[in-house]
Scaffold this motif. Structure first.
Motif, PDB file in Angstrom:
ATOM      1  N   LEU A 275      37.602  -0.183 -34.734  1.00 54.37           N
ATOM      2  CA  LEU A 275      36.339  -0.881 -34.469  1.00 54.37           C
ATOM      3  C   LEU A 275      35.787  -0.523 -33.096  1.00 54.37           C
ATOM      4  O   LEU A 275      34.577  -0.343 -32.921  1.00 54.37           O
ATOM      5  CB  LEU A 275      36.551  -2.394 -34.566  1.00 54.37           C
ATOM      6  CG  LEU A 275      36.736  -2.969 -35.967  1.00 54.37           C
ATOM      7  CD1 LEU A 275      37.111  -4.441 -35.887  1.00 54.37           C
ATOM      8  CD2 LEU A 275      35.480  -2.796 -36.787  1.00 54.37           C
ATOM      9  N   ALA A 276      36.667  -0.407 -32.109  1.00 56.98           N
ATOM     10  CA  ALA A 276      36.224  -0.038 -30.769  1.00 56.98           C
ATOM     11  C   ALA A 276      35.660   1.376 -30.739  1.00 56.98           C
ATOM     12  O   ALA A 276      34.693   1.656 -30.032  1.00 56.98           O
ATOM     13  CB  ALA A 276      37.388  -0.163 -29.790  1.00 56.98           C
ATOM     14  N   LEU A 277      36.245   2.257 -31.536  1.00 57.47           N
ATOM     15  CA  LEU A 277      35.760   3.641 -31.569  1.00 57.47           C
ATOM     16  C   LEU A 277      34.437   3.767 -32.311  1.00 57.47           C
ATOM     17  O   LEU A 277      33.601   4.610 -31.974  1.00 57.47           O
ATOM     18  CB  LEU A 277      36.810   4.539 -32.220  1.00 57.47           C
ATOM     19  CG  LEU A 277      38.126   4.725 -31.440  1.00 57.47           C
ATOM     20  CD1 LEU A 277      39.124   5.524 -32.255  1.00 57.47           C
ATOM     21  CD2 LEU A 277      37.877   5.393 -30.096  1.00 57.47           C
ATOM     22  N   LEU A 278      34.247   2.938 -33.333  1.00 59.70           N
ATOM     23  CA  LEU A 278      33.020   3.019 -34.134  1.00 59.70           C
ATOM     24  C   LEU A 278      31.844   2.289 -33.492  1.00 59.70           C
ATOM     25  O   LEU A 278      30.686   2.622 -33.765  1.00 59.70           O
ATOM     26  CB  LEU A 278      33.272   2.441 -35.531  1.00 59.70           C
ATOM     27  CG  LEU A 278      34.179   3.268 -36.450  1.00 59.70           C
ATOM     28  CD1 LEU A 278      34.453   2.497 -37.731  1.00 59.70           C
ATOM     29  CD2 LEU A 278      33.552   4.612 -36.765  1.00 59.70           C
ATOM     30  N   ASP A 279      32.120   1.308 -32.648  1.00 56.86           N
ATOM     31  CA  ASP A 279      31.041   0.524 -32.041  1.00 56.86           C
ATOM     32  C   ASP A 279      30.301   1.370 -31.009  1.00 56.86           C
ATOM     33  O   ASP A 279      30.911   1.828 -30.033  1.00 56.86           O
ATOM     34  CB  ASP A 279      31.630  -0.722 -31.375  1.00 56.86           C
ATOM     35  CG  ASP A 279      30.546  -1.708 -30.946  1.00 56.86           C
ATOM     36  OD1 ASP A 279      29.356  -1.313 -30.948  1.00 56.86           O
ATOM     37  OD2 ASP A 279      30.889  -2.852 -30.620  1.00 56.86           O
ATOM     38  N   PRO A 280      29.003   1.589 -31.190  1.00 54.40           N
ATOM     39  CA  PRO A 280      28.268   2.414 -30.227  1.00 54.40           C
ATOM     40  C   PRO A 280      28.272   1.830 -28.815  1.00 54.40           C
ATOM     41  O   PRO A 280      28.091   2.571 -27.852  1.00 54.40           O
ATOM     42  CB  PRO A 280      26.826   2.429 -30.803  1.00 54.40           C
ATOM     43  CG  PRO A 280      26.991   2.079 -32.246  1.00 54.40           C
ATOM     44  CD  PRO A 280      28.172   1.154 -32.299  1.00 54.40           C
ATOM     45  N   ARG A 281      28.471   0.519 -28.677  1.00 56.20           N
ATOM     46  CA  ARG A 281      28.481  -0.114 -27.362  1.00 56.20           C
ATOM     47  C   ARG A 281      29.844  -0.071 -26.694  1.00 56.20           C
ATOM     48  O   ARG A 281      30.000  -0.515 -25.573  1.00 56.20           O
ATOM     49  CB  ARG A 281      28.036  -1.562 -27.495  1.00 56.20           C
ATOM     50  CG  ARG A 281      26.627  -1.731 -28.082  1.00 56.20           C
ATOM     51  CD  ARG A 281      26.392  -3.152 -28.537  1.00 56.20           C
ATOM     52  NE  ARG A 281      27.302  -3.496 -29.629  1.00 56.20           N
ATOM     53  CZ  ARG A 281      27.336  -4.693 -30.203  1.00 56.20           C
ATOM     54  NH1 ARG A 281      26.539  -5.652 -29.777  1.00 56.20           N
ATOM     55  NH2 ARG A 281      28.189  -4.924 -31.194  1.00 56.20           N
TER      56      ARG A 281
END
Length: 287
Positions: A275-281
């Motif tokens: 999730l951290a890698l996919l989140d643009p922010r």
């Protein structure tokens, strides 16, 4: 909890005709004549030294039993998860596109109702129904073991159908919200092909919630194999733990429960990182 089950595991392992002296000697050798707190401390010492104990029934090291059975369980749960994702994402995207802006009310109602009903059916009941229909009545698929590729079909479907219905609902809800976002309107204004708008722009932003739920479902699938494995006589941890509970094989039960717990923790960590890698922010993604 397993110590509260009536019965003597040593007597069960040695047989009803074993001499009482032999039973007592075996119980003393295993430390089962000691108080429960003492047995627990002894178990923890062995656990932190890498010793999971010895099976009371087979006299094999528990680590060997787990190593033999774990691959079959992981393969079954992994295939079921991939099958659920492969069905849920395209179905959820399609339903989201068809029911956006209040369109397709009947389609939305039919999809939502069907997915709710399917998701509430226990996976082992689905397995029993599949065995009866495709294994017994039609004879299309084996109903036990994992010797052939065809033997994987029914167990995988039993585990995948419920999670696929849940994931598809989440993907649809997220797609309905994302397709009305400003960046999607901008993509439409640029006259990009529909497949590129929905797959390239909308889907990555709609899949975050599905990924979070998918991680929870994957952890549940690993533990959920217990009943399905028993329905299909699958040679994995699920059938082993049920048999070990019935024979009060303490070391095997404790080890398998520990493996399930560690597996759920690992899945949760992997999902958080994804999730951290996919989140643009995310700062992780920027690095």
């Amino acid at each position: 909890m397993i110590h509260l089950i009536p019965g003597d595991p040593v007597r069960g392992a040695l047989g009803p005709t074993a001499p009482a002296a032999l039973v007592e000697a075996r119980r003393h050798a295993l430390g089962l004549d000691q108080p429960i707190p003492t047995q627990y401390v002894r178990y923890l010492k062995g656990l932190f030294s890498g010793d999971l104990g010895t099976s009371l029934a087979s006299q094999l090291p528990v680590s060997d039993v787990v190593a033999q059975r774990l691959p079959a369980t992981l393969l079954l749960a992994g295939l079921a998860f991939l099958a659920a994702v492969a069905v849920a994402i395209p179905l959820g995207v399609a339903m989201g596109v068809l029911t956006r802006r209040g369109h397709g009310r009947r389609t939305e109602l039919a999809f939502t109702t069907t997915s709710i009903v399917v998701a509430t059916i226990p996976d082992f009941l689905i397995g029993v129904a599949l065995v009866y229909l495709f294994g017994i009545r039609l004879g299309w698929s084996p109903v036990a073991g994992n010797e052939t590729a065809a033997a994987y079909v029914l167990p995988v479907l039993s585990l995948a159908i419920g999670p696929a219905a849940i994931l598809a609902r989440i993907v649809r809800v997220e797609m309905v919200a994302v397709v009305e976002a400003d960046f999607v309107r901008t993509a439409r204004a640029k006259r990009l092909p529909p497949w590129k708008i929905y797959v390239g722009h909308a889907l990555p932003n709609a899949v975050t919630a599905a990924l979070t739920l998918g991680g929870l479902l994957l952890g549940g699938l690993v533990a959920g194999t217990v009943l399905v494995e028993n329905v299909f006589a699958w040679p994995g941890l699920g059938s082993t733990i049920v048999r070990s509970i019935l024979t009060k094989d303490y070391p095997v039960v404790q080890a398998i429960v520990l493996v399930y717990g560690v597996g759920v923790l690992i899945v949760n960590v992997v999902v958080d990182v994804a999730l951290a890698l996919l989140d643009p922010r995310s700062k992780i993604r920027e690095d």
